[in-house]
Design a protein around this motif. Sequence first.
Motif, PDB file in Angstrom:
ATOM      1  N   MET A 286      -0.012  10.933  -0.271  1.00  0.00           N
ATOM      2  CA  MET A 286      -0.641  10.727   1.350  1.00  0.00           C
ATOM      3  C   MET A 286      -1.879   9.961   1.234  1.00  0.00           C
ATOM      4  SD  MET A 286      -0.067  12.152   3.927  1.00  0.00           S
ATOM      5  CE  MET A 286      -0.783  12.622   5.643  1.00  0.00           C
ATOM      6  N   ILE A 287      -2.653   9.927   0.162  1.00  0.00           N
ATOM      7  CA  ILE A 287      -3.766   8.841   0.345  1.00  0.00           C
ATOM      8  C   ILE A 287      -3.276   7.497   0.316  1.00  0.00           C
ATOM      9  CG2 ILE A 287      -5.634   8.320  -1.052  1.00  0.00           C
ATOM     10  CD1 ILE A 287      -6.322  10.931  -1.696  1.00  0.00           C
ATOM     11  N   TRP A 288      -2.298   7.293  -0.718  1.00  0.00           N
ATOM     12  CA  TRP A 288      -1.601   5.748  -0.810  1.00  0.00           C
ATOM     13  C   TRP A 288      -1.152   5.270   0.688  1.00  0.00           C
ATOM     14  CZ3 TRP A 288      -3.229   3.094  -4.363  1.00  0.00           C
ATOM     15  CH2 TRP A 288      -3.343   3.827  -5.794  1.00  0.00           C
ATOM     16  N   LEU A 289      -0.577   6.197   1.279  1.00  0.00           N
ATOM     17  CA  LEU A 289       0.000   5.836   2.568  1.00  0.00           C
ATOM     18  C   LEU A 289      -1.106   5.471   3.370  1.00  0.00           C
ATOM     19  CD1 LEU A 289       2.568   5.619   4.386  1.00  0.00           C
ATOM     20  CD2 LEU A 289       2.243   8.139   4.982  1.00  0.00           C
ATOM     21  N   MET A 290      -2.112   6.281   3.456  1.00  0.00           N
ATOM     22  CA  MET A 290      -3.472   5.770   4.567  1.00  0.00           C
ATOM     23  C   MET A 290      -3.928   4.569   4.183  1.00  0.00           C
ATOM     24  SD  MET A 290      -5.260   9.573   5.379  1.00  0.00           S
ATOM     25  CE  MET A 290      -5.687  10.033   3.799  1.00  0.00           C
ATOM     26  N   LEU A 291      -4.118   4.456   2.759  1.00  0.00           N
ATOM     27  CA  LEU A 291      -4.924   3.199   2.089  1.00  0.00           C
ATOM     28  C   LEU A 291      -3.841   1.766   2.478  1.00  0.00           C
ATOM     29  CD1 LEU A 291      -6.165   4.128  -1.239  1.00  0.00           C
ATOM     30  CD2 LEU A 291      -7.496   3.283   0.827  1.00  0.00           C
ATOM     31  N   ALA A 292      -2.440   2.095   2.495  1.00  0.00           N
ATOM     32  CA  ALA A 292      -1.472   1.171   2.888  1.00  0.00           C
ATOM     33  C   ALA A 292      -1.677   0.766   4.348  1.00  0.00           C
ATOM     34  CB  ALA A 292      -0.225   1.199   2.449  1.00  0.00           C
ATOM     35  N   THR A 293      -1.662   1.857   4.981  1.00  0.00           N
ATOM     36  CA  THR A 293      -1.703   1.482   6.614  1.00  0.00           C
ATOM     37  C   THR A 293      -3.017   0.834   6.854  1.00  0.00           C
ATOM     38  OG1 THR A 293      -0.505   3.530   6.741  1.00  0.00           O
ATOM     39  CG2 THR A 293      -1.879   2.746   8.730  1.00  0.00           C
ATOM     40  N   LEU A 294      -4.154   1.242   6.318  1.00  0.00           N
ATOM     41  CA  LEU A 294      -5.373   0.433   6.448  1.00  0.00           C
ATOM     42  C   LEU A 294      -5.322  -0.889   6.144  1.00  0.00           C
ATOM     43  CD1 LEU A 294      -8.436   1.043   7.415  1.00  0.00           C
ATOM     44  CD2 LEU A 294      -9.034   1.706   4.979  1.00  0.00           C
ATOM     45  N   VAL A 295      -4.721  -1.322   4.959  1.00  0.00           N
ATOM     46  CA  VAL A 295      -4.640  -2.515   4.537  1.00  0.00           C
ATOM     47  C   VAL A 295      -3.886  -3.271   5.459  1.00  0.00           C
ATOM     48  CG1 VAL A 295      -3.698  -4.114   2.831  1.00  0.00           C
ATOM     49  CG2 VAL A 295      -5.100  -2.048   1.843  1.00  0.00           C
ATOM     50  N   VAL A 296      -2.765  -2.797   5.881  1.00  0.00           N
ATOM     51  CA  VAL A 296      -1.793  -3.700   6.937  1.00  0.00           C
ATOM     52  C   VAL A 296      -2.490  -3.814   8.354  1.00  0.00           C
ATOM     53  CG1 VAL A 296       0.411  -3.403   8.185  1.00  0.00           C
ATOM     54  CG2 VAL A 296       0.219  -2.676   5.820  1.00  0.00           C
ATOM     55  N   VAL A 297      -3.038  -2.887   8.687  1.00  0.00           N
ATOM     56  CA  VAL A 297      -4.013  -3.036   9.896  1.00  0.00           C
ATOM     57  C   VAL A 297      -5.169  -4.259   9.739  1.00  0.00           C
ATOM     58  CG1 VAL A 297      -5.620  -1.795  11.523  1.00  0.00           C
ATOM     59  CG2 VAL A 297      -3.378  -0.684  10.830  1.00  0.00           C
ATOM     60  N   PHE A 298      -5.716  -4.029   8.831  1.00  0.00           N
ATOM     61  CA  PHE A 298      -6.713  -5.053   8.384  1.00  0.00           C
ATOM     62  C   PHE A 298      -6.269  -6.477   8.174  1.00  0.00           C
ATOM     63  CE2 PHE A 298      -9.077  -7.618   5.362  1.00  0.00           C
ATOM     64  CZ  PHE A 298     -10.417  -7.636   6.109  1.00  0.00           C
ATOM     65  N   VAL A 299      -5.291  -6.623   7.550  1.00  0.00           N
ATOM     66  CA  VAL A 299      -4.474  -7.875   7.345  1.00  0.00           C
ATOM     67  C   VAL A 299      -3.959  -8.512   8.852  1.00  0.00           C
ATOM     68  CG1 VAL A 299      -2.660  -9.111   6.440  1.00  0.00           C
ATOM     69  CG2 VAL A 299      -3.945  -7.656   5.113  1.00  0.00           C
ATOM     70  N   ILE A 300      -3.407  -7.538   9.387  1.00  0.00           N
ATOM     71  CA  ILE A 300      -2.811  -7.905  10.704  1.00  0.00           C
ATOM     72  C   ILE A 300      -3.947  -8.357  11.800  1.00  0.00           C
ATOM     73  CG2 ILE A 300      -1.382  -7.194  12.831  1.00  0.00           C
ATOM     74  CD1 ILE A 300       0.455  -5.822  11.074  1.00  0.00           C
ATOM     75  N   GLY A 301      -4.982  -7.360  11.832  1.00  0.00           N
ATOM     76  CA  GLY A 301      -6.080  -7.706  12.696  1.00  0.00           C
ATOM     77  C   GLY A 301      -6.808  -8.884  12.132  1.00  0.00           C
ATOM     78  N   PHE A 302      -6.979  -9.195  11.039  1.00  0.00           N
ATOM     79  CA  PHE A 302      -7.923 -10.679  10.646  1.00  0.00           C
ATOM     80  C   PHE A 302      -6.732 -11.818  11.078  1.00  0.00           C
ATOM     81  CE2 PHE A 302      -8.119 -13.926   7.314  1.00  0.00           C
ATOM     82  CZ  PHE A 302      -9.399 -14.032   7.422  1.00  0.00           C
TER      83      PHE A 302
END
Length: 150
Positions: free
Chosen positions: A1-17
């Motif tokens: 579950m933590i991996w899923l949250m971290l992956a989502t956070l990374v994807v959101v950060f990359v797309i936002g950037f």
Amino acid sequence: MIWLMLATLVVVFVIGFRVLTSDSRRAVKRLSERLGITPVSIESMVDQMGRAPGAEFIAWLSRPDEAHLQGAAATLLVWQVCIVDGSDDNMATWHRRLQKARLAGPLSDAQLRQAMGFLRELEPDMQELQLFQARYNALFSDQDSVSWLH
């Protein structure tokens, strides 16, 4: 579950950037492709300009017409030759790049003042820039007018 949250956070950060920097990347890419150079040269100049002048330069470069592109290329020329490497070989190299991109021409007083404004945080000496302008125009203005005739 933590991996899923971290992956989502990374994807959101990359797309936002990517979304937040898309205008500047597009503007830099336009000039770098026209000059046949890597974007790193332009990005490092923008970084050294400082936050406000760098944003002004990107806004200037983002405008769609040829005059703004030529002004941005003149600023890059001033930075590359006056700040980075003032050798005659470097000046000739940058002049050839501008010629290939059809952005070469005499360096005008307006372009010099504009470059001075964008590079203001680096505190370039106006007298030194004027000497560069005279040297550049003396070396390449006659050559450019001859090349336009052929």
